[in-house]
Design a protein around this motif. Structure first.
Motif, mmCIF file in Angstrom:
data_model
loop_
_atom_site.group_PDB
_atom_site.id
_atom_site.type_symbol
_atom_site.label_atom_id
_atom_site.label_comp_id
_atom_site.label_asym_id
_atom_site.label_seq_id
_atom_site.Cartn_x
_atom_site.Cartn_y
_atom_site.Cartn_z
ATOM 1 N N LEU A 13 111.085 29.914 -23.239
ATOM 2 C CA LEU A 13 112.324 29.373 -22.684
ATOM 3 C C LEU A 13 113.437 30.427 -22.731
ATOM 4 C CD1 LEU A 13 114.073 27.076 -21.591
ATOM 5 C CD2 LEU A 13 114.417 26.299 -23.952
ATOM 6 N N ARG A 34 114.036 37.376 -32.309
ATOM 7 C CA ARG A 34 113.810 37.254 -33.754
ATOM 8 C C ARG A 34 114.140 38.539 -34.513
ATOM 9 N NH1 ARG A 34 108.632 34.352 -35.858
ATOM 10 N NH2 ARG A 34 108.993 34.344 -38.079
ATOM 11 N N THR A 64 106.970 27.058 -33.211
ATOM 12 C CA THR A 64 106.463 26.073 -32.244
ATOM 13 C C THR A 64 104.940 25.896 -32.281
ATOM 14 O OG1 THR A 64 106.341 27.763 -30.529
ATOM 15 C CG2 THR A 64 108.378 26.486 -30.641
ATOM 16 N N TYR A 127 105.488 19.650 -37.500
ATOM 17 C CA TYR A 127 106.372 20.250 -36.494
ATOM 18 C C TYR A 127 107.473 19.264 -36.099
ATOM 19 C CZ TYR A 127 107.895 21.800 -31.845
ATOM 20 O OH TYR A 127 108.656 22.157 -30.754
ATOM 21 N N LYS A 131 111.486 19.610 -36.853
ATOM 22 C CA LYS A 131 112.468 19.644 -35.763
ATOM 23 C C LYS A 131 113.499 18.518 -35.937
ATOM 24 C CE LYS A 131 112.576 21.871 -32.475
ATOM 25 N NZ LYS A 131 113.288 23.168 -32.189
HETATM 26 N N1 LIG Z 1 106.771 24.675 -26.164
HETATM 27 C C1 LIG Z 1 106.929 23.362 -25.971
HETATM 28 O O1 LIG Z 1 106.047 22.682 -25.420
HETATM 29 C C2 LIG Z 1 108.192 22.678 -26.418
HETATM 30 C C3 LIG Z 1 108.310 21.293 -26.207
HETATM 31 C C4 LIG Z 1 109.487 20.655 -26.604
HETATM 32 C C5 LIG Z 1 110.510 21.377 -27.198
HETATM 33 N N2 LIG Z 1 110.343 22.726 -27.413
HETATM 34 C C6 LIG Z 1 111.443 23.435 -28.075
HETATM 35 O O2 LIG Z 1 112.008 24.328 -27.124
HETATM 36 C C7 LIG Z 1 112.458 25.514 -27.785
HETATM 37 C C8 LIG Z 1 111.870 26.731 -27.093
HETATM 38 O O3 LIG Z 1 110.447 26.650 -27.135
HETATM 39 P P1 LIG Z 1 109.519 27.763 -26.508
HETATM 40 O O4 LIG Z 1 108.408 27.060 -25.824
HETATM 41 O O5 LIG Z 1 110.327 28.774 -25.768
HETATM 42 O O6 LIG Z 1 108.934 28.392 -27.849
HETATM 43 P P2 LIG Z 1 108.472 29.886 -28.149
HETATM 44 O O7 LIG Z 1 107.962 30.528 -26.902
HETATM 45 O O8 LIG Z 1 107.559 29.782 -29.319
HETATM 46 O O9 LIG Z 1 109.821 30.591 -28.544
HETATM 47 C C9 LIG Z 1 110.426 30.407 -29.785
HETATM 48 C C10 LIG Z 1 111.005 31.726 -30.207
HETATM 49 O O10 LIG Z 1 111.588 31.567 -31.491
HETATM 50 C C11 LIG Z 1 111.293 32.741 -32.213
HETATM 51 N N3 LIG Z 1 111.376 32.550 -33.654
HETATM 52 C C12 LIG Z 1 110.437 32.063 -34.498
HETATM 53 N N4 LIG Z 1 110.876 32.125 -35.747
HETATM 54 C C13 LIG Z 1 112.119 32.656 -35.708
HETATM 55 C C14 LIG Z 1 113.090 32.986 -36.683
HETATM 56 N N5 LIG Z 1 112.868 32.786 -37.999
HETATM 57 N N6 LIG Z 1 114.266 33.507 -36.277
HETATM 58 C C15 LIG Z 1 114.505 33.725 -34.966
HETATM 59 N N7 LIG Z 1 113.619 33.478 -34.000
HETATM 60 C C16 LIG Z 1 112.443 32.923 -34.371
HETATM 61 C C17 LIG Z 1 109.898 33.118 -31.786
HETATM 62 O O11 LIG Z 1 109.664 34.475 -32.105
HETATM 63 P P3 LIG Z 1 108.162 34.979 -32.419
HETATM 64 O O12 LIG Z 1 107.428 34.818 -31.135
HETATM 65 O O13 LIG Z 1 108.374 36.374 -32.859
HETATM 66 O O14 LIG Z 1 107.641 34.066 -33.488
HETATM 67 C C18 LIG Z 1 109.949 32.839 -30.298
HETATM 68 O O15 LIG Z 1 110.386 33.978 -29.586
HETATM 69 C C19 LIG Z 1 112.054 25.367 -29.242
HETATM 70 O O16 LIG Z 1 113.154 24.920 -29.990
HETATM 71 C C20 LIG Z 1 110.976 24.298 -29.228
HETATM 72 O O17 LIG Z 1 110.929 23.585 -30.456
HETATM 73 C C21 LIG Z 1 109.225 23.382 -27.017
#
Ligand SMILES: NC(=O)c1ccc[n+]([C@@H]2O[C@H](COP(=O)([O-])OP(=O)(O)OC[C@H]3O[C@@H](n4cnc5c(N)ncnc54)[C@H](OP(=O)(O)O)[C@@H]3O)[C@@H](O)[C@H]2O)c1
Length: 286
Positions: A13, A34, A64, A127, A131
């Motif tokens: 995202l 990060r 995630t 998870y 959240k």
């Molecule tokens: N994916 C889904 O299906 C989904 C559904 C509903 C809601 N969401 C929410 O939407 C948001 C974005 O999700 P996304 O799909 O883009 O997830 P993502 O691709 O996993 O991105 C999350 C990012 O957060 C980073 N991160 C992890 N630990 C961290 C830390 N301690 N400090 C700073 N950054 C950190 C990760 O870095 P690394 O890659 O280096 O770990 C990654 O770049 C999240 O809040 C998630 O909970 C996601």
């Protein structure tokens, strides 16, 4: 000019929020992955937020990996719970609003109808529970905190179910996907635009934001295969309790979020998911 700070800029995202923000001249945008801003480091979070002094923080960073959260519980709570509290503390220091990304997994999925913003969360997985801790931290900001719950996030960057399906189809003539988990696939290109629009408004509380259209994973897989020119009949349905081995984290059977509040804002609802899905499949296979 609105000054926006983004966490999780390297995620699927976050990558699209960065791309869309670059096209908007009324946003002074500061994005951190990060490596530049680890949300679990309280002191670093406070000093970075103070240095940027944003009007709005879009907090997309999260742990995630849903199944891994079951085994790494402490890490899940450290990042999704305490990490969000750190962001909230930084926001309080500078008077910033926080838009926090949350998830359909805060619900256990037993409701027969779509979930609305007023339904009480009852997460079944670590998870989802972690959240929800983050959601509760953001609620402490009162009218400066907005929780945006979304579901089944997919985009061209990072890992997601579209890529999993396309990869599996390369290696297996027949795929099997569950038909008893239903949700609304949501595409980062569309969600990113909404988040930046919301950063210029003053909404608070909880808001569901998804693309339109609810499907099972089986039906979603059929769509991906068809749009990739591989044929809808290369997938068969199964039940969650037939999966071998069973997945460590329980998934909500009903993940469908109703966009009730968003619909009332006077903004256009997001497109039916098949349209952005087609764009992503073209990107990935073209
Ligand atoms: N994916 C889904 O299906 C989904 C559904 C509903 C809601 N969401 C929410 O939407 C948001 C974005 O999700 P996304 O799909 O883009 O997830 P993502 O691709 O996993 O991105 C999350 C990012 O957060 C980073 N991160 C992890 N630990 C961290 C830390 N301690 N400090 C700073 N950054 C950190 C990760 O870095 P690394 O890659 O280096 O770990 C990654 O770049 C999240 O809040 C998630 O909970 C996601």
């Amino acid at each position: 000019m609105t000054r926006v700070l983004l966490t999780g800029a390297g995620g699927q995202l976050g990558t699209d929020v960065v791309r869309v923000a670059a096209t908007q001249s009324d946003i002074d945008f500061h994005a951190f992955g990060r490596a530049d801003l680890d949300v679990t480091n309280g002191a670093a979070v406070l000093s970075k937020i103070e240095a940027v002094s944003p009007d709005v923080i879009i907090h997309a960073a999260a742990y995630t990996a849903v199944d891994d959260c079951e085994t790494n519980q402490q890490l899940a709570y450290d990042i999704n719970g305490a990490g969000t509290s750190n962001i909230v503390s930084g926001a309080l220091n500078v008077g910033a609003r926080v838009i926090y990304l949350s998830t359909d997994y805060v619900f256990d999925g037993t409701k027969p109808e779509p979930y609305s913003e007023t339904d009480t969360p009852k997460p079944a997985s670590v998870y989802g529970k972690s959240k929800l801790v983050g959601e509760n931290a953001v609620a402490e900001l009162g009218d400066k905190g907005l929780v945006v719950r979304t579901s089944w996030v997919c985009g061209a960057h990072g890992s997601n179910m579209v890529k999993t399906i396309l990869r599996a189809a390369e290696n297996h003539p027949m795929l099997t996907f569950v038909d008893d988990q239903i949700g609304k696939p949501t595409f980062t290109a569309d969600l990113a635009v909404v988040l930046l629009t919301l950063s210029g408004r003053d909404d608070s509380g909880v808001m569901h934001v998804t693309n339109e259209g609810a499907v099972s994973w089986f039906e979603f897989c059929q769509d991906v295969l068809e749009l990739a020119g591989l044929g809808r009949d290369r997938v068969q349905p199964c039940a969650t309790d037939e999966l071998q081995p069973p997945r460590p984290a329980p998934r909500p059977a009903n993940s469908v979020l109703a966009n009730t509040r968003f619909a009332g804002l006077g903004l256009s609802l997001l497109r039916h998911y098949r349209e952005p899905l087609g764009e992503v499949v073209r990107d990935l296979t073209g």
